[in-house]
Motif scaffolding. Structure first.
Motif, short mmCIF file in Angstrom:
data_model
loop_
_atom_site.label_atom_id
_atom_site.label_comp_id
_atom_site.label_asym_id
_atom_site.label_seq_id
_atom_site.Cartn_x
_atom_site.Cartn_y
_atom_site.Cartn_z
N ALA A 46 -23.42 -45.60 55.94
CA ALA A 46 -24.83 -45.24 55.77
C ALA A 46 -25.21 -45.34 54.29
CB ALA A 46 -25.08 -43.82 56.29
N PHE A 47 -24.34 -44.77 53.43
CA PHE A 47 -24.63 -44.82 51.99
C PHE A 47 -24.53 -46.24 51.44
CE2 PHE A 47 -23.67 -40.16 51.99
CZ PHE A 47 -24.88 -39.76 51.44
N ILE A 48 -23.54 -47.00 51.92
CA ILE A 48 -23.41 -48.40 51.48
C ILE A 48 -24.66 -49.18 51.88
CG2 ILE A 48 -22.17 -50.56 51.89
CD1 ILE A 48 -19.60 -48.91 52.07
N SER A 49 -25.12 -48.99 53.11
CA SER A 49 -26.30 -49.68 53.61
C SER A 49 -27.55 -49.30 52.80
CB SER A 49 -26.51 -49.36 55.09
OG SER A 49 -27.58 -50.10 55.61
N ILE A 50 -27.66 -48.00 52.47
CA ILE A 50 -28.79 -47.54 51.65
C ILE A 50 -28.75 -48.19 50.27
CG2 ILE A 50 -29.76 -45.53 50.45
CD1 ILE A 50 -28.91 -43.88 52.97
N LEU A 51 -27.55 -48.20 49.65
CA LEU A 51 -27.40 -48.81 48.32
C LEU A 51 -27.74 -50.30 48.35
CD1 LEU A 51 -24.10 -47.11 47.10
CD2 LEU A 51 -26.39 -46.71 46.21
N GLU A 52 -27.32 -50.98 49.42
CA GLU A 52 -27.61 -52.42 49.53
C GLU A 52 -29.09 -52.66 49.75
OE1 GLU A 52 -25.02 -53.65 52.68
OE2 GLU A 52 -23.43 -54.26 51.29
N ASP A 53 -29.71 -51.87 50.65
CA ASP A 53 -31.12 -52.08 50.95
C ASP A 53 -32.03 -51.76 49.77
OD1 ASP A 53 -30.75 -53.02 53.46
OD2 ASP A 53 -31.96 -51.51 54.49
N THR A 54 -31.66 -50.76 48.98
CA THR A 54 -32.50 -50.40 47.84
C THR A 54 -32.37 -51.40 46.69
OG1 THR A 54 -30.73 -48.98 47.00
CG2 THR A 54 -32.46 -47.92 48.31
N GLY A 55 -31.30 -52.21 46.71
CA GLY A 55 -31.09 -53.18 45.62
C GLY A 55 -30.18 -52.66 44.54
N TYR A 56 -29.68 -51.42 44.69
CA TYR A 56 -28.84 -50.84 43.65
C TYR A 56 -27.41 -51.37 43.70
CZ TYR A 56 -26.79 -47.35 40.57
OH TYR A 56 -26.13 -46.73 39.53
N MET A 57 -26.91 -51.64 44.91
CA MET A 57 -25.53 -52.11 45.06
C MET A 57 -25.29 -53.40 44.29
SD MET A 57 -22.57 -51.54 46.45
CE MET A 57 -22.64 -50.63 47.98
N ALA A 58 -26.25 -54.32 44.35
CA ALA A 58 -26.11 -55.60 43.66
C ALA A 58 -25.94 -55.38 42.16
CB ALA A 58 -27.34 -56.47 43.93
N ARG A 59 -26.62 -54.41 41.62
CA ARG A 59 -26.54 -54.15 40.17
C ARG A 59 -25.22 -53.49 39.80
NH1 ARG A 59 -31.54 -54.66 41.92
NH2 ARG A 59 -33.16 -55.41 40.51
N VAL A 60 -24.74 -52.58 40.67
CA VAL A 60 -23.44 -51.93 40.40
C VAL A 60 -22.32 -52.96 40.40
CG1 VAL A 60 -21.72 -50.34 41.34
CG2 VAL A 60 -24.12 -49.69 41.33
N THR A 61 -22.28 -53.81 41.43
CA THR A 61 -21.21 -54.81 41.53
C THR A 61 -21.30 -55.82 40.38
OG1 THR A 61 -22.60 -56.08 43.06
CG2 THR A 61 -20.98 -54.61 44.02
N PHE A 62 -22.51 -56.14 39.95
CA PHE A 62 -22.68 -57.06 38.82
C PHE A 62 -22.11 -56.45 37.53
CE2 PHE A 62 -25.25 -58.36 35.13
CZ PHE A 62 -24.94 -59.71 35.10
N MET A 63 -22.40 -55.17 37.32
CA MET A 63 -21.91 -54.49 36.10
C MET A 63 -20.39 -54.38 36.09
SD MET A 63 -24.62 -51.43 35.24
CE MET A 63 -24.45 -50.60 36.81
N MET A 64 -19.79 -54.17 37.27
CA MET A 64 -18.35 -53.93 37.35
C MET A 64 -17.52 -55.19 37.49
SD MET A 64 -17.93 -50.73 36.95
CE MET A 64 -16.18 -50.71 37.31
N ASP A 65 -18.14 -56.33 37.78
CA ASP A 65 -17.37 -57.54 38.09
C ASP A 65 -16.50 -58.00 36.93
OD1 ASP A 65 -16.86 -59.78 40.04
OD2 ASP A 65 -17.60 -60.92 38.32
N LYS A 66 -17.02 -57.93 35.72
CA LYS A 66 -16.26 -58.43 34.57
C LYS A 66 -14.98 -57.62 34.36
CE LYS A 66 -16.86 -59.85 29.76
NZ LYS A 66 -17.79 -59.92 28.61
N VAL A 67 -15.07 -56.30 34.53
CA VAL A 67 -13.91 -55.42 34.37
C VAL A 67 -12.92 -55.64 35.51
CG1 VAL A 67 -13.14 -53.02 34.27
CG2 VAL A 67 -15.27 -53.69 33.14
N MET A 68 -13.44 -55.66 36.75
CA MET A 68 -12.57 -55.75 37.92
C MET A 68 -11.88 -57.11 38.03
SD MET A 68 -12.95 -52.75 39.29
CE MET A 68 -12.61 -52.64 41.04
N SER A 69 -12.54 -58.17 37.59
CA SER A 69 -11.95 -59.51 37.72
C SER A 69 -10.70 -59.68 36.87
CB SER A 69 -12.99 -60.57 37.32
OG SER A 69 -13.38 -60.41 35.97
#
Length: 379
Positions: free
Chosen positions: A31-54
Motif C-alpha cells: 500500500a505504501f509502495i503504491s502510494i509512493l509510486e502514484d504520488t511520484g515520490y518513489m521515482a525521486r527516491v530511487t534516482f537519488m539512491m541509484d548512484k550509491v547503490m550501484s
C-alpha cells in the motif's frame, strides 16, 4: 483427541498461520509502495539512491526491499519485482534476508538478556541496547558486502542502465492502491503458501513422531502421575512434551548434528532449536521453553532465561550459555536463512529451486563460519 486433530491443528493450521501472519505486512508494505509510486515520490527516491547503490551491485529501487527487510523479508522480496534489470533484482533478492527482520528480535532479546549485563555506558547508553543495535548493523553491513561480491559472481549480458521519467507530483489513485494490495496478498497466499504448508507438515511429523515405541514408553511412564489429581498435572504434561520432543525425529536429529555444532559452542538442545526454528526464527524461544520444561511456554521469558542460564554442558559440566556461545548464536541467527516462508517466496519469485538452494547454502555457510570464528576467539 488423536493424530488427525494434531495434524490439522499443529500441521495444517499452524502452516496456514505462517501464511496469514504475513498478509497484513504484505498489504501494508505494498500500500505504501503504491502510494509512493502514484504520488511520484518513489521515482525521486530511487534516482537519488541509484548512484550509491550501484557501487555495490544494487539498484536505486533496491532501497525499498532493503528497508522493508528490517520488518520482514517476505514482502520485501516481492517488492523487488519493481527492479527491471535481472541482475540487480537477483542480487537484491539474494541479500535482503541478511537484513535483520523482526522475527530475529525475540532471539536477540533472549540471548542478550542472558549474556549482556544491563549497564549504562557513557552516561546515557544501555549496554544491552547497544548490543541489539550492533546486531542490526551487522546484518546491514553483511547485506552490502555480499551484494558487492555478487556483483562480480552473477553474470549477465544485459547492461544495467537507470533510465526513468520523473512523474509530476499528484494524489495517489486509491483504487490502484487497493488493487495492488489485493493482488500481492493473493499471489503470496496461493503461490508461496503451498510450499509453506508442505514444510510445516514435514516439521510437524518430525517433531510429533519418533522411532520405535519411545512415545508409548513416555506415556506409560507418566500415566499414573497424570491420573493423580493431587499433583500439578500441567507441569507433568510439560515434562511429557519435553521428553517427547527429545525422543522425536527432530530431537534425534538435534543429537545427530551435535558433533557438527559443538565447535560453535552449542549442545543438542540448541541443535533442536536450530531445526525447529526453520519454520520461523522466533520459534527458537518456544522450543527452548519446551526443552527446559517451562510451564508458561514462550510467554514466560524470565523462567526460560533462568533455566537456560542454569543449564550445564553434560560433557564438560560448564555453563552452556556463556558470553562466547551467546555471541556465536546471535551471529548464526543474523546470517542463517532459518525461515521457510522466505525460501518459499524466493522459489516463487525466481520460478525454480536453483536460487533458493544457493541462497540457503551460502547463508548457512556464512552463519556457520561467523559463529565458529566468534566462539573460538571468545571462549
Amino acid at each position: 483427541a488423536g493424530m488427525l486433530t494434531d495434524l490439522l491443528l499443529d500441521g495444517v493450521i499452524a502452516g496456514l498461520g505462517g501464511i496469514f501472519v504475513f498478509i497484513p505486512q504484505i498489504a501494508i508494505l505494498f500500500a505504501f509502495i503504491s502510494i509512493l509510486e502514484d504520488t511520484g515520490y518513489m521515482a525521486r527516491v530511487t534516482f537519488m539512491m541509484d548512484k550509491v547503490m550501484s557501487k555495490v551491485g544494487l539498484n536505486g529501487k533496491s532501497v525499498v526491499p532493503m528497508i522493508g527487510g528490517l520488518a520482514c523479508a517476505v514482502p520485501s522480496i516481492m517488492a523487488a519485482r519493481n527492479i527491471e534489470n535481472w541482475k540487480d533484482r537477483m542480487i537484491t533478492i539474494m541479500v535482503t534476508p541478511l537484513v535483520s527482520c523482526s522475527a530475529r528480535l525475540p532471539v536477540y532479546i533472549l540471548i542478550i538478556s542472558l549474556i549482556i549485563p544491563s549497564k549504562t555506558v557513557l552516561g546515557i547508553f544501555n549496554l544491552q541496547g547497544l548490543a541489539l543495535m550492533v546486531m542490526y548493523l551487522v546484518g546491514i553491513v553483511a547485506a552490502v558486502l555480499v551484494a558487492w561480491v555478487m556483483k562480480f559472481i552473477i553474470k549477465t549480458k544485459e547492461r544495467s542502465y537507470f533510465i526513468m521519467e520523473l512523474p509530476v507530483y499528484r494524489m495517489p489513485r486509491w483504487k490502484n492502491v487497493a488493487y495492488t494490495m489485493y493482488e500481492k496478498s493473493k499471489t503470496f497466499v496461493f503461490e508461496a503458501g503451498k510450499v509453506i504448508i508442505a514444510i510445516s507438515i514435514i516439521l510437524w511429523v518430525m517433531a510429533s513422531f519418533g522411532p520405535g515405541n519411545r512415545f508409548e514408553s513416555i506415556d506409560k511412564k507418566y500415566e499414573s502421575a497424570l491420573a493423580d489429581t493431587t499433583k500439578n498435572t500441567d507441569h507433568i504434561k510439560t515434562l511429557v512434551a519435553t521428553e517427547k520432543l527429545e525422543n522425536s525425529y527432530v530431537g534425534l536429529l538435534g543429537h545427530a548434528i551435535e558433533p557438527a555444532i559443538r565447535p560453535l559452542g552449542y549442545d543438542w538442545k540448541i541443535g533442536i532449536g536450530l531445526i525447529t526454528s526453520f519454520a520461523a526464527r522466533e520459534a527458537f524461544v518456544g522450543t527452548m521453553a519446551t526443552i527446559y520444561s517451562v510451564d508458561g511456554g514462550d510467554e514466560d521469558t524470565s523462567t526460560i532465561r533462568e533455566r537456560m542460564s542454569a543449564s550445564k554442558n553434560s560433557r564438560t559440566g560448564l555453563p552452556v550459555y556463556t558470553f562466547a556461545t551467546g555471541i556465536s548464536l546471535m551471529l548464526f541467527y543474523a546470517f542463517a536463512m532459518q525461515c521457510m516462508s522466505t525460501v518459499a517466496i524466493v522459489y516463487r519469485e525466481t520460478k525454480g529451486w536453483k536460487w533458493p538452494v544457493i541462497q540457503l547454502g551460502y547463508m548457512t555457510a556464512m552463519a556457520y563460519v561467523a559463529a565458529l570464528i566468534a566462539y573460538q576467539l571468545l571462549k
